[in-house]
Motif scaffolding. Structure first.
Motif, PDB file in Angstrom:
ATOM      1  N   VAL A   1       2.260  -8.221 -13.884  1.00 21.30           N
ATOM      2  CA  VAL A   1       1.619  -6.933 -13.638  1.00 21.30           C
ATOM      3  C   VAL A   1       2.610  -5.834 -14.006  1.00 21.30           C
ATOM      4  O   VAL A   1       3.711  -5.776 -13.476  1.00 21.30           O
ATOM      5  N   ASP A   2       2.197  -4.969 -14.926  1.00 18.56           N
ATOM      6  CA  ASP A   2       3.089  -3.908 -15.402  1.00 18.56           C
ATOM      7  C   ASP A   2       3.013  -2.640 -14.574  1.00 18.56           C
ATOM      8  O   ASP A   2       3.989  -1.909 -14.454  1.00 18.56           O
ATOM      9  N   SER A   3       1.837  -2.343 -14.046  1.00 21.30           N
ATOM     10  CA  SER A   3       1.702  -1.090 -13.298  1.00 21.30           C
ATOM     11  C   SER A   3       0.565  -1.201 -12.297  1.00 21.30           C
ATOM     12  O   SER A   3      -0.268  -2.087 -12.378  1.00 21.30           O
ATOM     13  N   VAL A   4       0.561  -0.264 -11.383  1.00 23.65           N
ATOM     14  CA  VAL A   4      -0.471  -0.227 -10.347  1.00 23.65           C
ATOM     15  C   VAL A   4      -1.101   1.163 -10.365  1.00 23.65           C
ATOM     16  O   VAL A   4      -0.405   2.167 -10.426  1.00 23.65           O
ATOM     17  N   LEU A   5      -2.415   1.188 -10.336  1.00 28.08           N
ATOM     18  CA  LEU A   5      -3.118   2.453 -10.181  1.00 28.08           C
ATOM     19  C   LEU A   5      -3.584   2.519  -8.741  1.00 28.08           C
ATOM     20  O   LEU A   5      -4.489   1.796  -8.335  1.00 28.08           O
ATOM     21  N   SER A   6      -2.949   3.347  -7.972  1.00 24.33           N
ATOM     22  CA  SER A   6      -3.254   3.432  -6.548  1.00 24.33           C
ATOM     23  C   SER A   6      -3.678   4.852  -6.221  1.00 24.33           C
ATOM     24  O   SER A   6      -2.929   5.808  -6.458  1.00 24.33           O
ATOM     25  N   GLY A   7      -4.882   4.987  -5.698  1.00 23.57           N
ATOM     26  CA  GLY A   7      -5.372   6.305  -5.327  1.00 23.57           C
ATOM     27  C   GLY A   7      -5.328   6.480  -3.820  1.00 23.57           C
ATOM     28  O   GLY A   7      -5.725   5.594  -3.071  1.00 23.57           O
ATOM     29  N   ALA A   8      -4.842   7.602  -3.381  1.00 24.36           N
ATOM     30  CA  ALA A   8      -4.758   7.885  -1.948  1.00 24.36           C
ATOM     31  C   ALA A   8      -5.606   9.114  -1.656  1.00 24.36           C
ATOM     32  O   ALA A   8      -5.336  10.199  -2.156  1.00 24.36           O
ATOM     33  N   THR A   9      -6.658   8.921  -0.866  1.00 27.37           N
ATOM     34  CA  THR A   9      -7.504  10.052  -0.485  1.00 27.37           C
ATOM     35  C   THR A   9      -7.164  10.555   0.915  1.00 27.37           C
ATOM     36  O   THR A   9      -7.648  11.594   1.326  1.00 27.37           O
ATOM     37  N   LYS A  10      -6.353   9.781   1.624  1.00 28.31           N
ATOM     38  CA  LYS A  10      -5.915  10.170   2.963  1.00 28.31           C
ATOM     39  C   LYS A  10      -4.421   9.896   3.079  1.00 28.31           C
ATOM     40  O   LYS A  10      -3.877   9.035   2.387  1.00 28.31           O
ATOM     41  N   ALA A  11      -3.750  10.615   3.951  1.00 26.62           N
ATOM     42  CA  ALA A  11      -2.299  10.480   4.096  1.00 26.62           C
ATOM     43  C   ALA A  11      -1.889   9.060   4.459  1.00 26.62           C
ATOM     44  O   ALA A  11      -0.881   8.551   3.959  1.00 26.62           O
TER      45      ALA A  11
ATOM     46  N   HIS B   1      -3.181   6.338   3.513  1.00 25.49           N
ATOM     47  CA  HIS B   1      -3.233   5.473   2.334  1.00 25.49           C
ATOM     48  C   HIS B   1      -1.891   5.485   1.616  1.00 25.49           C
ATOM     49  O   HIS B   1      -1.400   4.445   1.175  1.00 25.49           O
ATOM     50  N   LEU B   2      -1.308   6.652   1.501  1.00 27.42           N
ATOM     51  CA  LEU B   2      -0.004   6.768   0.858  1.00 27.42           C
ATOM     52  C   LEU B   2       1.075   6.072   1.688  1.00 27.42           C
ATOM     53  O   LEU B   2       1.939   5.379   1.145  1.00 27.42           O
ATOM     54  N   ALA B   3       0.993   6.215   2.993  1.00 26.66           N
ATOM     55  CA  ALA B   3       1.958   5.539   3.882  1.00 26.66           C
ATOM     56  C   ALA B   3       1.843   4.025   3.749  1.00 26.66           C
ATOM     57  O   ALA B   3       2.867   3.320   3.734  1.00 26.66           O
ATOM     58  N   ASP B   4       0.618   3.504   3.629  1.00 30.75           N
ATOM     59  CA  ASP B   4       0.428   2.065   3.434  1.00 30.75           C
ATOM     60  C   ASP B   4       1.038   1.610   2.113  1.00 30.75           C
ATOM     61  O   ASP B   4       1.661   0.550   2.041  1.00 30.75           O
ATOM     62  N   ALA B   5       0.837   2.398   1.063  1.00 34.27           N
ATOM     63  CA  ALA B   5       1.377   2.027  -0.246  1.00 34.27           C
ATOM     64  C   ALA B   5       2.900   1.986  -0.214  1.00 34.27           C
ATOM     65  O   ALA B   5       3.518   1.052  -0.733  1.00 34.27           O
ATOM     66  N   VAL B   6       3.501   2.950   0.407  1.00 37.33           N
ATOM     67  CA  VAL B   6       4.963   2.988   0.504  1.00 37.33           C
ATOM     68  C   VAL B   6       5.473   1.842   1.383  1.00 37.33           C
ATOM     69  O   VAL B   6       6.505   1.232   1.089  1.00 37.33           O
ATOM     70  N   ALA B   7       4.752   1.510   2.431  1.00 39.87           N
ATOM     71  CA  ALA B   7       5.160   0.425   3.329  1.00 39.87           C
ATOM     72  C   ALA B   7       5.189  -0.923   2.613  1.00 39.87           C
ATOM     73  O   ALA B   7       5.928  -1.826   3.012  1.00 39.87           O
ATOM     74  N   ALA B   8       4.414  -1.068   1.540  1.00 44.62           N
ATOM     75  CA  ALA B   8       4.406  -2.326   0.783  1.00 44.62           C
ATOM     76  C   ALA B   8       5.764  -2.616   0.163  1.00 44.62           C
ATOM     77  O   ALA B   8       6.098  -3.767  -0.102  1.00 44.62           O
TER      78      ALA B   8
END
Length: 81
Positions: free
Chosen positions: A15-25, A27-34
């Motif tokens: 996997v070269d890249s991830v397209l992650s959309g965050a519509t709520k704060a 969501h971004l915290a979950d992505a960073v926690a990964a």
């Protein structure tokens, strides 16, 4: 569950890249926690156990536009010479 999915993506070498959309704060915290999740090989194996590879849905369009190489047997078993 989103954190585990993103952790798998980060560990997967194909996997070269991830397209992650965050519509709520959060969501971004979950992505960073990964980034803090380090999946073991056993966990990756368990996550991939039910996966069945399949061709992309658009593959028939690509095959229709790409002429087969000369002298190669195509998928429908005709010899192109």
């Amino acid at each position: 569950m989103a954190q585990v999915a993103l952790a798998w993506v980060l560990k997967n070498p194909v996997v070269d890249s991830v397209l992650s959309g965050a519509t709520k704060a959060h969501h971004l915290a979950d992505a960073v926690a990964a980034l803090d999740i380090d999946l073991s090989e056993d966990e990756v194996t368990a996550l991939e156990a039910g996966y069945v590879p399949r061709a992309p849905t658009y593959l028939h369009l690509v095959r229709a536009r790409t002429p087969p190489a000369i002298g190669v047997v195509s998928a429908d078993a005709r010899v192109n010479a």
